[in-house]
Design a protein around this motif. Sequence first.
Motif, PDB file in Angstrom:
ATOM      1  N   VAL A  60       0.837  -1.207   0.000  1.00  0.00           N
ATOM      2  CA  VAL A  60       0.000   0.000   0.000  1.00  0.00           C
ATOM      3  C   VAL A  60       0.871   1.257   0.000  1.00  0.00           C
ATOM      4  O   VAL A  60       0.642   2.191  -0.769  1.00  0.00           O
ATOM      5  N   ALA A  61       1.893   1.279   0.865  1.00  0.00           N
ATOM      6  CA  ALA A  61       2.796   2.433   0.900  1.00  0.00           C
ATOM      7  C   ALA A  61       3.506   2.587  -0.439  1.00  0.00           C
ATOM      8  O   ALA A  61       3.764   3.706  -0.901  1.00  0.00           O
ATOM      9  N   GLY A  62       3.808   1.450  -1.074  1.00  0.00           N
ATOM     10  CA  GLY A  62       4.519   1.474  -2.346  1.00  0.00           C
ATOM     11  C   GLY A  62       3.718   2.014  -3.503  1.00  0.00           C
ATOM     12  O   GLY A  62       4.286   2.293  -4.581  1.00  0.00           O
ATOM     13  N   ILE A  63       2.394   2.177  -3.341  1.00  0.00           N
ATOM     14  CA  ILE A  63       1.595   2.784  -4.410  1.00  0.00           C
ATOM     15  C   ILE A  63       2.100   4.196  -4.698  1.00  0.00           C
ATOM     16  O   ILE A  63       2.023   4.679  -5.830  1.00  0.00           O
ATOM     17  N   GLY A  64       2.646   4.852  -3.662  1.00  0.00           N
ATOM     18  CA  GLY A  64       3.271   6.162  -3.892  1.00  0.00           C
ATOM     19  C   GLY A  64       4.406   6.054  -4.883  1.00  0.00           C
ATOM     20  O   GLY A  64       4.595   6.926  -5.738  1.00  0.00           O
ATOM     21  N   GLY A  65       5.183   4.960  -4.781  1.00  0.00           N
ATOM     22  CA  GLY A  65       6.228   4.716  -5.761  1.00  0.00           C
ATOM     23  C   GLY A  65       5.660   4.459  -7.142  1.00  0.00           C
ATOM     24  O   GLY A  65       6.220   4.889  -8.153  1.00  0.00           O
ATOM     25  N   MET A  66       4.515   3.756  -7.202  1.00  0.00           N
ATOM     26  CA  MET A  66       3.891   3.489  -8.499  1.00  0.00           C
ATOM     27  C   MET A  66       3.432   4.784  -9.165  1.00  0.00           C
ATOM     28  O   MET A  66       3.525   4.940 -10.386  1.00  0.00           O
ATOM     29  N   LEU A  67       2.919   5.731  -8.362  1.00  0.00           N
ATOM     30  CA  LEU A  67       2.519   7.035  -8.906  1.00  0.00           C
ATOM     31  C   LEU A  67       3.728   7.746  -9.517  1.00  0.00           C
ATOM     32  O   LEU A  67       3.640   8.337 -10.599  1.00  0.00           O
ATOM     33  N   PHE A  68       4.846   7.678  -8.813  1.00  0.00           N
ATOM     34  CA  PHE A  68       6.111   8.244  -9.301  1.00  0.00           C
ATOM     35  C   PHE A  68       6.476   7.607 -10.641  1.00  0.00           C
ATOM     36  O   PHE A  68       6.752   8.283 -11.642  1.00  0.00           O
ATOM     37  N   GLY A  69       6.450   6.263 -10.667  1.00  0.00           N
ATOM     38  CA  GLY A  69       6.831   5.559 -11.888  1.00  0.00           C
ATOM     39  C   GLY A  69       5.880   5.793 -13.031  1.00  0.00           C
ATOM     40  O   GLY A  69       6.307   5.993 -14.181  1.00  0.00           O
ATOM     41  N   TYR A  70       4.583   5.779 -12.733  1.00  0.00           N
ATOM     42  CA  TYR A  70       3.593   5.989 -13.793  1.00  0.00           C
ATOM     43  C   TYR A  70       3.758   7.366 -14.426  1.00  0.00           C
ATOM     44  O   TYR A  70       3.752   7.502 -15.657  1.00  0.00           O
ATOM     45  N   ASP A  71       3.934   8.377 -13.586  1.00  0.00           N
ATOM     46  CA  ASP A  71       4.099   9.735 -14.117  1.00  0.00           C
ATOM     47  C   ASP A  71       5.370   9.851 -14.956  1.00  0.00           C
ATOM     48  O   ASP A  71       5.382  10.526 -15.988  1.00  0.00           O
ATOM     49  N   THR A  72       6.441   9.165 -14.532  1.00  0.00           N
ATOM     50  CA  THR A  72       7.688   9.175 -15.292  1.00  0.00           C
ATOM     51  C   THR A  72       7.498   8.576 -16.674  1.00  0.00           C
ATOM     52  O   THR A  72       7.952   9.124 -17.678  1.00  0.00           O
ATOM     53  N   GLY A  73       6.804   7.431 -16.713  1.00  0.00           N
ATOM     54  CA  GLY A  73       6.649   6.729 -17.980  1.00  0.00           C
ATOM     55  C   GLY A  73       5.578   7.299 -18.883  1.00  0.00           C
ATOM     56  O   GLY A  73       5.749   7.359 -20.105  1.00  0.00           O
ATOM     57  N   VAL A  74       4.454   7.734 -18.302  1.00  0.00           N
ATOM     58  CA  VAL A  74       3.310   8.121 -19.127  1.00  0.00           C
ATOM     59  C   VAL A  74       3.590   9.379 -19.946  1.00  0.00           C
ATOM     60  O   VAL A  74       3.134   9.511 -21.086  1.00  0.00           O
ATOM     61  N   ILE A  75       4.353  10.305 -19.392  1.00  0.00           N
ATOM     62  CA  ILE A  75       4.604  11.543 -20.132  1.00  0.00           C
ATOM     63  C   ILE A  75       5.471  11.291 -21.363  1.00  0.00           C
ATOM     64  O   ILE A  75       5.375  12.005 -22.362  1.00  0.00           O
ATOM     65  N   SER A  76       6.299  10.251 -21.307  1.00  0.00           N
ATOM     66  CA  SER A  76       7.158   9.955 -22.455  1.00  0.00           C
ATOM     67  C   SER A  76       6.329   9.578 -23.672  1.00  0.00           C
ATOM     68  O   SER A  76       6.669   9.942 -24.802  1.00  0.00           O
ATOM     69  N   GLY A  77       5.215   8.849 -23.466  1.00  0.00           N
ATOM     70  CA  GLY A  77       4.340   8.497 -24.577  1.00  0.00           C
ATOM     71  C   GLY A  77       3.334   9.589 -24.884  1.00  0.00           C
ATOM     72  O   GLY A  77       3.044   9.880 -26.057  1.00  0.00           O
ATOM     73  N   ALA A  78       2.785  10.195 -23.832  1.00  0.00           N
ATOM     74  CA  ALA A  78       1.784  11.242 -24.033  1.00  0.00           C
ATOM     75  C   ALA A  78       2.360  12.422 -24.817  1.00  0.00           C
ATOM     76  O   ALA A  78       1.653  13.061 -25.611  1.00  0.00           O
ATOM     77  N   LEU A  79       3.645  12.692 -24.617  1.00  0.00           N
ATOM     78  CA  LEU A  79       4.276  13.831 -25.296  1.00  0.00           C
ATOM     79  C   LEU A  79       4.194  13.694 -26.814  1.00  0.00           C
ATOM     80  O   LEU A  79       4.058  14.705 -27.525  1.00  0.00           O
ATOM     81  N   LEU A  80       4.254  12.481 -27.316  1.00  0.00           N
ATOM     82  CA  LEU A  80       4.165  12.274 -28.768  1.00  0.00           C
ATOM     83  C   LEU A  80       2.842  12.782 -29.313  1.00  0.00           C
ATOM     84  O   LEU A  80       2.777  13.292 -30.440  1.00  0.00           O
ATOM     85  N   TYR A  81       1.766  12.654 -28.510  1.00  0.00           N
ATOM     86  CA  TYR A  81       0.427  13.056 -28.958  1.00  0.00           C
ATOM     87  C   TYR A  81       0.075  14.482 -28.542  1.00  0.00           C
ATOM     88  O   TYR A  81      -0.742  15.139 -29.194  1.00  0.00           O
ATOM     89  N   ILE A  82       0.671  14.959 -27.454  1.00  0.00           N
ATOM     90  CA  ILE A  82       0.485  16.365 -27.070  1.00  0.00           C
ATOM     91  C   ILE A  82       1.008  17.273 -28.181  1.00  0.00           C
ATOM     92  O   ILE A  82       0.410  18.302 -28.507  1.00  0.00           O
ATOM     93  N   LYS A  83       2.127  16.868 -28.797  1.00  0.00           N
ATOM     94  CA  LYS A  83       2.699  17.648 -29.908  1.00  0.00           C
ATOM     95  C   LYS A  83       1.737  17.705 -31.090  1.00  0.00           C
ATOM     96  O   LYS A  83       1.709  18.696 -31.826  1.00  0.00           O
ATOM     97  N   ASP A  84       0.923  16.657 -31.286  1.00  0.00           N
ATOM     98  CA  ASP A  84      -0.043  16.653 -32.383  1.00  0.00           C
ATOM     99  C   ASP A  84      -1.195  17.621 -32.124  1.00  0.00           C
ATOM    100  O   ASP A  84      -1.762  18.198 -33.058  1.00  0.00           O
ATOM    101  N   ASP A  85      -1.571  17.812 -30.841  1.00  0.00           N
ATOM    102  CA  ASP A  85      -2.710  18.662 -30.495  1.00  0.00           C
ATOM    103  C   ASP A  85      -2.339  20.133 -30.347  1.00  0.00           C
ATOM    104  O   ASP A  85      -3.169  21.020 -30.602  1.00  0.00           O
ATOM    105  N   PHE A  86      -1.108  20.401 -29.892  1.00  0.00           N
ATOM    106  CA  PHE A  86      -0.696  21.789 -29.649  1.00  0.00           C
ATOM    107  C   PHE A  86       0.479  22.152 -30.557  1.00  0.00           C
ATOM    108  O   PHE A  86       1.591  21.642 -30.385  1.00  0.00           O
ATOM    109  N   GLU A  87       0.227  23.036 -31.510  1.00  0.00           N
ATOM    110  CA  GLU A  87       1.258  23.450 -32.464  1.00  0.00           C
ATOM    111  C   GLU A  87       2.462  24.067 -31.754  1.00  0.00           C
ATOM    112  O   GLU A  87       3.617  23.823 -32.123  1.00  0.00           O
TER     113      GLU A  87
END
Length: 470
Positions: free
Chosen positions: A38-65
């Motif tokens: 349960v305490a480690g879910i804080g670590g998962m939030l850290f990891g998810y945010d680290t990884g998700v932006i790397s993929g999301a950035l590819l599509y954010i560039k498509d939406d915002f010139e």
Amino acid sequence: MTITTIQSTPGSSGYLDLYPERKMSFFKNPYILGLTAVAGIGGMLFGYDTGVISGALLYIKDDFEAVRQSNFLQETIVSMAIAGAIVGAAAGGWVNDAYGRKKATLIADVIFIFGAIGMAAAPDPNVLILGRFLVGLGVGVASVTAPVYIAEASPSEIRGSLVSTNVLMITGGQFLSYIVNLAFTRVRGTWRWMLGVSAVPAVVQFILMLCLPESPRWLFMKNRKNEAVDVISKIYDFARLEDEVDFLTTQSEQERQKRKNIKLGDVFKSKEIKLAFLVGAGLQAFQQFTGINTVMYYSPTIVQMAGFHSNELALLLSLIVAGMNAAGTILGIYLIDHAGRKKLALSSLGGVFASLILLSVSFLNQSSSNELYGWLAVVGLVLYIAFFSPGMGPVPWTVNSEIYPEEYRGICGGMSATVCWVSNLIVSQSFLSIAEAVGTGSYFLDSCWYCRPCLSICAFVCSRDKRIDI
């Protein structure tokens, strides 16, 4: 340092040699495993945010010139979460000491949830950046809290493994983020779903954390002995319980007297504490400068730099890197208490150095007519993670959770985590600009040299024992 010289205290090697039947194995107590998860879910939030932006950035560039046209804006979207984490980590030590590990975790969850909702609903890059800052603020507090909370509730003989479980949750969160990224590639609003889903584990942790106790060591420090004993009785069997309670009572009384006059400047007045902080903070800094979050934040972008231009292919290859990261961390959980911190860190750094050389060679020799070096770069990324994740992933966090005396643990842990996030910010905010200026190959070649001072620190820390008693 806080390596105990009393070999008959609970959890010390001498104590466990005298009473081997009281030694606890990793899977012996489901209560501790549940608390750690349960305490480690804080670590998962850290990891998810680290990884998700790397993929999301590819599509954010498509939406915002504006984002597509500016490397600086792309770096800011990535690194603003780290700026928030710097503030969160700096304040996290004080919040932990004043209000406890449990309340600090709940506060972090609430902040993270608001940030995730803000990112998902962002109408423009400015609101997105604000949401990233709030998410980082929550992650920063959690990065200080989770390792300390787990360490303070853990038997010393399995503490390294349990604290490393928090690192597994970080890498597991990164792996999960790439799966989520792939799942939403063909869904309308791609990146909004990718970023918004991160609120779910924060809600889950908030609910579950309400059912968990406060850290027993913090309760002892606040003179709430009855509550602390209730918690400890769920961790140790009766034969060891009395020894643990007596030890913690004596230790906490001594440290409570010391804590009354502890100030920020006191960290640098004591040679012993200053040295401990320099070791802990040094490990955190060089963990970043050897390139880990360059790889994790920009993995799909690096894959595209290597010649694989499809967004989906870049995410798929990055998923392999994230999977290797999670698998390596599982190996690290076993090795950290069996091989020891020093051997694990040194062998990890040797592999990291060789992998960075391979990455450098592949990019320096890259050409559009030869795909060999593109695949060599992918192999280099996988090898880098394979060597980094079992050693330099968990070792800095584990050492920082146990190297400081109790009265300095909150403040030094917060300062060390702040060093980690400042170093992370420098790396993430500069990677694209430096890679464009000097070349990706030269960037990875420069990262190799940060392995050398880190090797010196690792050769020094934990030089006498596999485990440090707290």
